[in-house]
Structure formats: structure tokens, C-alpha cells
Scaffold this active site. Structure first.
Site, mmCIF file in Angstrom:
data_model
loop_
_atom_site.group_PDB
_atom_site.id
_atom_site.type_symbol
_atom_site.label_atom_id
_atom_site.label_comp_id
_atom_site.label_asym_id
_atom_site.label_seq_id
_atom_site.Cartn_x
_atom_site.Cartn_y
_atom_site.Cartn_z
ATOM 1 N N LYS A 203 0.742 -1.279 0.074
ATOM 2 C CA LYS A 203 -0.257 -0.085 -0.124
ATOM 3 C C LYS A 203 0.939 1.274 -0.012
ATOM 4 O O LYS A 203 0.630 2.034 -0.587
ATOM 5 C CB LYS A 203 -0.997 -0.210 1.166
ATOM 6 C CG LYS A 203 -1.822 1.248 1.136
ATOM 7 C CD LYS A 203 -2.658 1.355 2.405
ATOM 8 C CE LYS A 203 -3.532 2.560 2.438
ATOM 9 N NZ LYS A 203 -4.488 2.594 3.584
ATOM 10 N N GLU A 209 10.760 -4.678 4.097
ATOM 11 C CA GLU A 209 10.595 -5.983 3.729
ATOM 12 C C GLU A 209 10.442 -6.152 2.225
ATOM 13 O O GLU A 209 11.212 -6.642 1.590
ATOM 14 C CB GLU A 209 10.047 -7.077 4.633
ATOM 15 C CG GLU A 209 10.133 -6.982 6.215
ATOM 16 C CD GLU A 209 9.440 -6.262 6.927
ATOM 17 O OE1 GLU A 209 9.197 -4.823 6.385
ATOM 18 O OE2 GLU A 209 8.925 -6.203 7.948
ATOM 19 N N GLY A 263 -4.764 -1.725 4.796
ATOM 20 C CA GLY A 263 -3.885 -2.715 4.203
ATOM 21 C C GLY A 263 -4.418 -4.279 4.777
ATOM 22 O O GLY A 263 -4.311 -5.080 3.550
ATOM 23 N N ARG A 264 -4.990 -4.606 5.947
ATOM 24 C CA ARG A 264 -5.559 -6.038 6.115
ATOM 25 C C ARG A 264 -7.020 -5.969 5.581
ATOM 26 O O ARG A 264 -7.475 -7.167 5.673
ATOM 27 C CB ARG A 264 -5.414 -6.269 7.605
ATOM 28 C CG ARG A 264 -6.023 -5.246 8.575
ATOM 29 C CD ARG A 264 -5.682 -5.343 9.880
ATOM 30 N NE ARG A 264 -6.250 -4.250 10.877
ATOM 31 C CZ ARG A 264 -5.368 -3.028 10.927
ATOM 32 N NH1 ARG A 264 -4.384 -2.855 10.402
ATOM 33 N NH2 ARG A 264 -5.960 -2.055 11.703
ATOM 34 N N GLU A 349 -4.467 -7.183 14.883
ATOM 35 C CA GLU A 349 -3.868 -5.769 14.144
ATOM 36 C C GLU A 349 -5.144 -4.750 14.368
ATOM 37 O O GLU A 349 -4.765 -3.331 14.566
ATOM 38 C CB GLU A 349 -3.225 -5.771 12.934
ATOM 39 C CG GLU A 349 -2.233 -4.527 12.662
ATOM 40 C CD GLU A 349 -1.506 -4.644 11.602
ATOM 41 O OE1 GLU A 349 -2.181 -4.718 10.371
ATOM 42 O OE2 GLU A 349 -0.290 -4.537 11.456
ATOM 43 N N HIS A 380 -3.566 -33.681 17.497
ATOM 44 C CA HIS A 380 -2.309 -34.528 17.932
ATOM 45 C C HIS A 380 -1.208 -33.646 18.654
ATOM 46 O O HIS A 380 -0.079 -33.968 18.608
ATOM 47 C CB HIS A 380 -1.834 -35.279 16.729
ATOM 48 C CG HIS A 380 -2.831 -36.161 16.429
ATOM 49 N ND1 HIS A 380 -2.976 -37.501 16.714
ATOM 50 C CD2 HIS A 380 -3.974 -36.007 15.247
ATOM 51 C CE1 HIS A 380 -4.053 -37.980 16.023
ATOM 52 N NE2 HIS A 380 -4.329 -37.054 15.142
ATOM 53 N N LYS A 489 9.774 -0.778 14.306
ATOM 54 C CA LYS A 489 10.302 -0.345 12.988
ATOM 55 C C LYS A 489 11.397 0.696 12.961
ATOM 56 O O LYS A 489 12.379 0.706 12.581
ATOM 57 C CB LYS A 489 9.276 0.284 11.992
ATOM 58 C CG LYS A 489 8.088 -0.840 11.237
ATOM 59 C CD LYS A 489 7.199 -0.074 10.310
ATOM 60 C CE LYS A 489 6.025 -0.990 10.155
ATOM 61 N NZ LYS A 489 4.985 -0.530 9.523
#
Ligand code: F6P
Length: 524
Positions: A203, A209, A263-264, A349, A380, A489
Site C-alpha cells: 500500500k 521487507e 492494508g489488512r 492488528e 495431535h 520499525k
């Protein structure tokens, strides 16, 4: 409006909880064997069974009264109308507009035309890649898509493609999210730059990253194909066209979405481009249609039948009245293996907040820890904790009624286990051998999808999106900001020169830790 915890409706709910305290979930079933039908609701083809929750008709009435007191209906109206529900960033959150056909104004401008133009560009481009009209620098068709992005710019496409793909003959998508170089190395291993399209989804187009991986992917392409590779092999999905162009992409390779998409919440925008390429624009549009169907129900269903609102209210009941600090999401579908990670971002978030929209500290708990994983493998592992651990927990089971693979018999076994787990968590088992006893009384919801298809995936994701918005409204928090991620950040920016060996003023704890790391790295 009084705060959530001091509201009369909430106080009445706490009194109701205390009155219910002596009852076990199984008692509620003994008293009313019909509660299955009473507490199962349909929403856009999904069936959502709340009957194993610690609720009665009176609980739902109380929760709906809370929603009325907090003016949930008004808040839903404000979301869809494009009001600035993202208060701290002074923005609307209009992901719903991306899957509708409604005229909505942002800053006095109707955004529908832009949305339709954006969808049309996705259609044309994804078709061109799929049928080989858009080719790479050597004239070869694309066989692979390298999808670069992190958080909301990757999780949505990954979940949808894993759930519905792959499609034979269509380009295969490999995601690269982490700056850990092992991830890009693994993703490009065995694929040919000449037949690889790189989609950079960000965005902001500034995320360290993603931009680091984009630079490395460009170097990989250019080393093999020359400078013209960037224009032929790289496209962007972003809200920051200027940055993408400044980075070196031709304007026509930029698929823009509005700042008003969080963004999400961006899988419905051009961030969904890898979906359209891998599965076809038709599948992407069915995904949008499923989400839109939930939007219509969220906007128009009365609160006592409004499934996203009920999911939110029951979540608050479990979190704030019954004190469950964690919520496990348990899809009985291998294809939904990334859905838990998707929900961790969406819910934690959005609702991992400690102040209200006005900045006042909250006196109550907000988002529980969202965790979980696919059944049956989880049985399990951590299901032991679910059955006999010491902490309260609530669960969402997700099942698909129709088989997702070639064996109907295996699907029957899968379904038997899903049903058995929610029953066992509810009933528990009394025995003289205390190590075998299961206390039971663990509440769960089961969401039944008729089939794992594009429409139902859209519906499932939108259901949780609206649950999050409804909960945030009830708690009085901003669901669309994420200021908590900024501090780390900033510190990483200060630490990086020191990691690289330069002098930097560091906190002594970080100075110490880097010393340990540098020592081990040098083998001394
Ligand atoms: O972690 C913060 C965050 O901003 C998320 O909300 C977002 O999905 C992710 O980073 C990626 O951001 P961008 O799409 O701008 O690269």
C-alpha cells in the site's frame, strides 16, 4: 454514551452471567434439545452454529441490547457511507465499496468510477497474462508469479489461492513475505526469470521487507534478461503510484487502489491481482460477490439475526464476561492452513488496542489472542491443552460440507473429527481417574461452508471483517489503525547501522545482544 463496561446493558449482562454460572453447557442442551436450530443462523450461504456457546435466548437479548446501546447499526451505516471511521488517520475504510456497485463519496468525489476502472484493468491484465498475450522479455509466456508483500499485502491472496488453487495450466504463485533471504532464495529456486512475473504489493510502497525483496527480485530479473525486464516482468499493487513510478515501474504497470482501503482489508483491491492471475478474474469476482453478500446482510439484517454482529457479540461475551483470554480458530481443511495467520492480522492488528477512539485508556480487555490451526493435525498437538489445560478458551470450528479432495471417505472421517471435537469440548468427561477427566464446558462456534469455493471464501473473510468492526464499535476503539507496529520499525532503523558494524547509540540491552550475535557470527 457511557463506556462499554459501565453501560447499563453490559451491567445487566454481567448479572445474567452470574445467574447462569451454575449451569454447564450440557445442561443448556438437556433443558432444550432444540437449541441447535434456535442458535444456528444463515449468512450468504454459510451456516453459523452458535448452539455450543454458553448462551440462552436471554443472553442474546442482552447482547443485542448492548449493540443497540452502542449504536452498532449507526456505526455500520457510517462504515458503508464512507465516513472517517479510521479516526486517528482521519480516513474512511471503504473495502466494502470494492465489492459493491454503490456510489460512495470520498472528499466529495464519487469513487465508483475508479473502482470499476480498477477492476477492468485487473480483468484485462490478468487475462492477458493467463492467455499469453502479455509475455516476458524473451517472448515466453509466464508460468510463475512471484508475489512480494507482507501483512495485508500478502495474507489475503495467499489464503484465497491456497484455498481454491492451483489451477492446471495457469501461472503458479509463490509468495515472498519475509526479508529473511531464505524465503526469496527458496521462491526463485527452480524457476526461470524469463517466465516469471513479479507482483510487488505494498500500500505504502515503502515497507522495508517488501522493497528489499523487490530490489532483489529486480536484480535477479535484470541479471538474466537485461534492463528491459523491469517493464515486462514487474507490476505493482499500491496506493502510492508516485513511489512505484519513482522506483522504476512504468505507470501502466501500476495497479492503484485508494488510501481509503486498509492494508489488512485490501485483498478486494488490486492486491488481489495474484488471485486473478492464478484463478481467473471470474473466480476473483465470485470472491467479491461472496463478500458483498455478507455486506448486504450486515447492513440490513436485524441485530438478533445479523451473523457478523452476533459473532462479535458472542466474542465479547466470551472475552469480557466469561474471561477467555484466547480464541482458537480451527479450520478442518488443509486448504485453509493460512487462514489463522490471516485472522491474526485482521483481528489482532485491528482490535489489539488499549485506548478508545478518543485516546482514553480502556478499563476492560479487548482482542483475545487469536491462534489455532488445521484439524485434524491440531488434535495431535494443542487440542490436549484445549481439553485439559487450565485456561478458559473459546473456539471457532470451520468445516466444508462437501469434500475438498478426491476421497469422500476421507472427508467423512474429517467431518466426524470436527463434530467430535466440539462435542468433547462442550460435554467433557467425568471419571474417577483425574488424569483422564476432561472438564468440558468449553464454548465453540461452528461455521459450515457448503463448499470451499470462491463465493464462500469471500463470504467467510467478510464475515470475520465485519465481526472485527462490530467488536471495535462495541469496545469504542479504532479498528483501522495500527500505531503499535511503528515503535519496533523505528528502533530497527536505529539498530541496522550497528548490525552492519557502524557506530550507533544503542540501548545497553541491544548493544549486549548484538555483541553476542556478532561473536557467534564471526565464529570467535
Ligand atoms: O505492519 C503494519 C502494516 O502496515 C500492515 O497493516 C500492512 O498490511 C503491512 O504493514 C504492509 O504494508 P504495505 O502494504 O504498506 O507494504
Amino acid at each position: 454514551m457511557p463506556s462499554f463496561s459501565s453501560s447499563p446493558a453490559w451491567q445487566a449482562l454481567l448479572a445474567h452471567r452470574d445467574a447462569l454460572a451454575g449451569k454447564r453447557l450440557s445442561d443448556l442442551w438437556d433443558e432444550d434439545p432444540q437449541r441447535g436450530a434456535q442458535f444456528t443462523f444463515g449468512c450468504a450461504g454459510l451456516q453459523v452454529d452458535f448452539s455450543k456457546q454458553r448462551i440462552t435466548a436471554a443472553t442474546l437479548e442482552g447482547l443485542v441490547a448492548l449493540a443497540r446501546e452502542r449504536d452498532l447499526t449507526g456505526a455500520v451505516g457510517r462504515l458503508f457511507a464512507g465516513e472517517r471511521v479510521n479516526v486517528t488517520e482521519n480516513r474512511p475504510a471503504l473495502h466494502t465499496a470494492l465489492r459493491g456497485e454503490e456510489h460512495v463519496l470520498v472528499d466529495g468525489q464519487d469513487i465508483l468510477e475508479d473502482i470499476e476502472r480498477g477492476r477492468q484493468r485487473l480483468r484485462v491484465f490478468s487475462n492477458a497474462v493467463r492467455d499469453g498475450q502479455w509475455k516476458g522479455a524473451t517472448g515466453a509466456r509466464f508460468t510463475h508469479v512471484l508475489a512480494l508483500g507482507i501483512g495485508g499485502s500478502a495474507l489475503g491472496p495467499r489464503v484465497v489461492i491456497e484455498a481454491l488453487g492451483p489451477e492446471n495450466g495457469a501461472p503458479q504463485v509463490r509468495f515472498v513475505t519475509n526479508i529473511d533471504p531464505a524465503e526469496l532464495d527458496a521462491a526463485i529456486d527452480g524457476i526461470d526469470p524469463a517466465t516469471t512475473l513479479v507482483v510487488v504489493a505494498s500500500k505504502t510502497f515503502t515497507t522495508q521487507e517488501t522493497m528489499g525483496n523487490a530490489a532483489a527480485a529486480r536484480a535477479w530479473l535484470v541479471a538474466a534478461l537485461g534492463d528491459e525486464a523491469t517493464a515486462k516482468h514487474m507490476v505493482a499493487a499500491t496506493a502510492n503510484a508516485q513511489a512505484a513510478v519513482a522506483w522504476g515501474l512504468p505507470e501502466c504497470n501500476v495497479f492503484l487502489f485508494g488510501e481509503w482501503v486498509g492494508g489488512r482489508y485490501s485483498v478486494w483491491s488490486s492486491v488481489g491481482l495474484p488471485i486473478a492471475i492464478a484463478l481467473g478474474m471470474g473466480a476473483f469476482e465470485r470472491l467479491l460477490a461472496g463478500a458483498h453478500a455478507v455486506d448486504l446482510e450486515f447492513r440490513s439484517s436485524p441485530l438478533d439475526h445479523n451473523v457478523p454482529a452476533l459473532m462479535a457479540l458472542i466474542g465479547i461475551w466470551n472475552r469480557n464476561a466469561l474471561g477467555a483470554p484466547t480464541h482458537a480458530v480451527l479450520p478442518y481443511a488443509t486448504r485453509l492452513q493460512s487462514f489463522v495467520a490471516y485472522l491474526q492480522q485482521l483481528e489482532m492488528e485491528s482490535a489489539g488496542k488499549r485506548v478508545d477512539e478518543q485516546g482514553n485508556p480502556l478499563e476492560f480487555a479487548t482482542c483475545p489472542v487469536i491462534w489455532g490451526g488445521v484439524g485434524t493435525p491440531g488434535q495431535h498437538a494443542y487440542h490436549q491443552w484445549l481439553h485439559q489445560g487450565t485456561d478458559p478458551v473459546s473456539c471457532d470450528f470451520i468445516v466444508a460440507a462437501r469434500p475438498m479432495g478426491s476421497s469422500a471417505a476421507h472427508h467423512e472421517i474429517l467431518l466426524a473429527h470436527a463434530c467430535a471435537q466440539s462435542e468433547a469440548l462442550m460435554t467433557g468427561m467425568a471419571t474417577m481417574e483425574s488424569h483422564r477427566a476432561c472438564p468440558g464446558d468449553r464454548p465453540s462456534t461452528t461455521i459450515v461452508m457448503p463448499a470451499l469455493d470462491a463465493f464462500q471464501m469471500g463470504a467467510l473473510i467478510a464475515l470475520y471483517e465485519h465481526k472485527v468492526y462490530a467488536q471495535s464499535t462495541l469496545w469504542g476503539i479504532d479498528a483501522f489503525d495500527q500505531w503499535g507496529v511503528e515503535l519496533g520499525k523505528t528502533i530497527a532503523g536505529q539498530v541496522l547501522p550497528a548490525v552492519r558494524g557502524a557506530d550507533a547509540v544503542l540501548h545497553p540491552a541491544t548493544h549486549h545482544l548484538l555483541g553476542v550475535i556478532h561473536k557467534l557470527a564471526s565464529g570467535t
